[in-house]
Write a protein that holds these residues in place. Structure first.
Motif, PDB file in Angstrom:
ATOM      1  N   ASP A   2       0.739  -1.201   0.075  1.00  0.00           N
ATOM      2  CA  ASP A   2       0.100  -0.038  -0.009  1.00  0.00           C
ATOM      3  C   ASP A   2       0.899   1.165  -0.017  1.00  0.00           C
ATOM      4  OD1 ASP A   2      -2.087  -1.649   0.030  1.00  0.00           O
ATOM      5  OD2 ASP A   2      -2.550  -1.297   2.192  1.00  0.00           O
ATOM      6  N   ARG A   3       0.243   2.386  -0.359  1.00  0.00           N
ATOM      7  CA  ARG A   3       0.994   3.670  -0.483  1.00  0.00           C
ATOM      8  C   ARG A   3       1.388   4.117   0.865  1.00  0.00           C
ATOM      9  NH1 ARG A   3      -1.446   9.272  -2.193  1.00  0.00           N
ATOM     10  NH2 ARG A   3       0.372  10.413  -2.338  1.00  0.00           N
ATOM     11  N   LEU A   4       2.701   4.347   0.857  1.00  0.00           N
ATOM     12  CA  LEU A   4       3.071   4.720   2.416  1.00  0.00           C
ATOM     13  C   LEU A   4       3.156   6.451   2.332  1.00  0.00           C
ATOM     14  CD1 LEU A   4       6.207   2.187   2.792  1.00  0.00           C
ATOM     15  CD2 LEU A   4       3.925   2.352   3.882  1.00  0.00           C
ATOM     16  N   PRO A   5       3.013   6.979   3.801  1.00  0.00           N
ATOM     17  CA  PRO A   5       3.060   8.254   3.669  1.00  0.00           C
ATOM     18  C   PRO A   5       4.652   8.831   3.732  1.00  0.00           C
ATOM     19  CG  PRO A   5       2.628   7.542   5.637  1.00  0.00           C
ATOM     20  CD  PRO A   5       2.414   6.363   4.803  1.00  0.00           C
ATOM     21  N   PRO A   6       4.864   9.873   3.527  1.00  0.00           N
ATOM     22  CA  PRO A   6       6.179  10.355   3.485  1.00  0.00           C
ATOM     23  C   PRO A   6       7.047   9.961   4.995  1.00  0.00           C
ATOM     24  CG  PRO A   6       4.967  12.340   3.372  1.00  0.00           C
ATOM     25  CD  PRO A   6       4.210  11.084   3.171  1.00  0.00           C
ATOM     26  N   ILE A  40       6.025  18.777   8.533  1.00  0.00           N
ATOM     27  CA  ILE A  40       4.573  18.567   8.913  1.00  0.00           C
ATOM     28  C   ILE A  40       3.500  19.080   8.054  1.00  0.00           C
ATOM     29  CG2 ILE A  40       3.251  19.177  10.819  1.00  0.00           C
ATOM     30  CD1 ILE A  40       5.280  17.439  11.673  1.00  0.00           C
ATOM     31  N   ARG A  41       3.666  20.187   7.233  1.00  0.00           N
ATOM     32  CA  ARG A  41       2.877  20.796   6.272  1.00  0.00           C
ATOM     33  C   ARG A  41       2.497  19.642   5.067  1.00  0.00           C
ATOM     34  NH1 ARG A  41       4.993  25.739   7.241  1.00  0.00           N
ATOM     35  NH2 ARG A  41       6.509  25.347   5.637  1.00  0.00           N
ATOM     36  N   PHE A  47      -2.345  13.455   4.103  1.00  0.00           N
ATOM     37  CA  PHE A  47      -3.498  13.149   4.953  1.00  0.00           C
ATOM     38  C   PHE A  47      -4.794  13.904   4.813  1.00  0.00           C
ATOM     39  CE2 PHE A  47      -0.342  11.067   7.930  1.00  0.00           C
ATOM     40  CZ  PHE A  47      -0.712   9.608   7.726  1.00  0.00           C
ATOM     41  N   GLY A  48      -4.535  15.133   4.411  1.00  0.00           N
ATOM     42  CA  GLY A  48      -5.750  16.171   4.084  1.00  0.00           C
ATOM     43  C   GLY A  48      -6.499  16.416   5.350  1.00  0.00           C
ATOM     44  N   LYS A  49      -5.656  16.535   6.589  1.00  0.00           N
ATOM     45  CA  LYS A  49      -5.997  16.709   7.901  1.00  0.00           C
ATOM     46  C   LYS A  49      -4.941  17.708   8.609  1.00  0.00           C
ATOM     47  CE  LYS A  49      -8.668  12.348   8.479  1.00  0.00           C
ATOM     48  NZ  LYS A  49      -9.970  13.346   8.378  1.00  0.00           N
ATOM     49  N   GLN A  50      -5.552  18.575   9.437  1.00  0.00           N
ATOM     50  CA  GLN A  50      -4.520  19.410  10.192  1.00  0.00           C
ATOM     51  C   GLN A  50      -4.137  18.576  11.259  1.00  0.00           C
ATOM     52  OE1 GLN A  50      -5.957  23.246  11.193  1.00  0.00           O
ATOM     53  NE2 GLN A  50      -4.254  23.807  12.627  1.00  0.00           N
ATOM     54  N   LEU A  51      -2.798  18.570  11.703  1.00  0.00           N
ATOM     55  CA  LEU A  51      -2.241  17.749  12.739  1.00  0.00           C
ATOM     56  C   LEU A  51      -1.781  18.518  13.959  1.00  0.00           C
ATOM     57  CD1 LEU A  51      -0.157  15.154  10.794  1.00  0.00           C
ATOM     58  CD2 LEU A  51      -2.309  14.772  11.330  1.00  0.00           C
ATOM     59  N   PHE A  52      -1.687  19.735  13.931  1.00  0.00           N
ATOM     60  CA  PHE A  52      -1.089  20.580  14.859  1.00  0.00           C
ATOM     61  C   PHE A  52      -2.092  21.970  15.110  1.00  0.00           C
ATOM     62  CE2 PHE A  52       2.692  18.059  14.376  1.00  0.00           C
ATOM     63  CZ  PHE A  52       2.759  17.428  15.789  1.00  0.00           C
ATOM     64  N   ALA A  64      -7.070  14.653  15.087  1.00  0.00           N
ATOM     65  CA  ALA A  64      -6.512  13.907  14.261  1.00  0.00           C
ATOM     66  C   ALA A  64      -4.988  13.473  14.671  1.00  0.00           C
ATOM     67  CB  ALA A  64      -6.358  14.351  12.730  1.00  0.00           C
ATOM     68  N   GLY A  65      -4.147  14.629  14.938  1.00  0.00           N
ATOM     69  CA  GLY A  65      -2.941  14.401  15.540  1.00  0.00           C
ATOM     70  C   GLY A  65      -2.842  13.402  16.766  1.00  0.00           C
TER      71      GLY A  65
END
Length: 302
Positions: A2-6, A40-41, A47-52, A64-65
């Motif tokens: 599966d596709r991995l995040p960076p 982080i950006r 993800f299409g979500k704000q983490l901080f 989400a974070g």
């Protein structure tokens, strides 16, 4: 897969969430705060979500974070643990040594203790077994063998061509020899005979030793003590059970410590030398070379 995040961004996120600061995360990662912020950006965009939530110089995890952090920390911890095990595996190579039964305790074990002084974290597997063995199938690094003929095609190093000589405990000789007796005068029950087994025909006997002394005496094994291992002959002599025709490499430590005495300077060589055999691909490995070098260096002069 599966596709991995960076993954660099995942690492930046984990450190920032753990430390609660982009500045502290940058210091731990050895990069600038701006670089951490950019990672982080990138992750938030992936993800299409704000983490901080960023408030001035302070950061706080969003919902989400918070949902993401435990799994991220666990995954990175697992990867770090795998790396550590792999590194330790490189440092703690398992050295597999195969040796005849008689040599294992009295000759090999003390030398392994010296080896472990130089390689304190080395894992060692000692296997006592008779020839022949399959070094490749049994994953053996070093086979110590009596004779130089069992393993053609393997790397061979000659260790020592051993000899036998009469040895006994000092107290035994004081009780039975009285300082004046000669071995030719002793009762046959005082001799310890080694039964080498049906596979060996080249080990010297008491008859051979007396012949080397110019005597025709031939002690009868049925009237003395008989043992099935040369190391057991040494142990029996040490315990005062009689006079053994002991191998020098096995009796060396007891002779030096005074637990045994040699009753004559006359000795008889064994029919073959002891040799170390190694698969060519393993022969130059540091732990293998260190063990073989130590065995050669500490072999008694014969």
């Amino acid at each position: 897969m599966d596709r991995l995040p960076p993954l660099n961004a995942i690492k930046a996120f984990e450190v920032a969430a753990r430390s609660g600061s982009f500045t502290l995360a940058a210091a731990e990662l050895g990069v600038s705060s701006a670089a951490v912020s950019q990672q982080i950006r990138n992750l938030e965009a992936w993800f299409g979500k704000q983490l901080f939530v960023r408030t001035g110089n302070r950061i706080a995890l969003t919902d989400a974070g918070h949902a993401m952090y435990p799994q991220t920390a666990r995954a990175l911890g697992d990867i770090a643990a795998i790396g550590q095990r792999m590194l330790e595996g490189g440092l703690r190579t398992r050295l597999v040594v195969s040796v005849p039964f008689s040599l294992a305790e009295l000759w090999l074990a003390p030398r392994l203790a010296v080896l472990l002084d130089a390689f304190p974290h080395m894992a060692i597997d000692v296997r006592a077994e008779d020839d022949p063995i399959d070094l490749v199938r049994q994953n053996v690094d070093v086979r110590i063998s009596y004779g130089d003929y069992h393993y053609p095609g393997l790397r061979m190093v000659r260790l020592v061509h051993d000899e036998v000589l009469p040895v006994c405990a000092l107290e035994f000789w004081q009780r039975h020899g009285n300082g004046d007796a000669r071995l030719t005068d002793l009762h046959e029950s005082q001799f310890i005979h080694t039964n080498w087994g049906p596979n060996y025909a080249s080990h010297p006997s008491w008859t051979d030793w007396f012949a080397a002394c110019g005597s025709s005496r031939s002690p009868d094994p049925s009237h003395g003590r008989r043992v099935g291992l040369s190391s057991l002959a040494i142990a029996s002599a040490r315990l005062g059970l009689g006079i053994a025709l002991g191998q020098r490499v096995m009796a060396q430590a007891d002779l030096e410590a005074g637990r045994l005495i040699a009753l004559s300077s006359v000795s008889v060589r064994l029919g073959h030398p002891y040799c170390a055999f190694m698969p060519p691909a393993k022969a130059d490995r540091a732990d293998v070379a260190a063990l073989v070098g130590l065995l050669v260096k500490t072999a008694p002069a014969t």
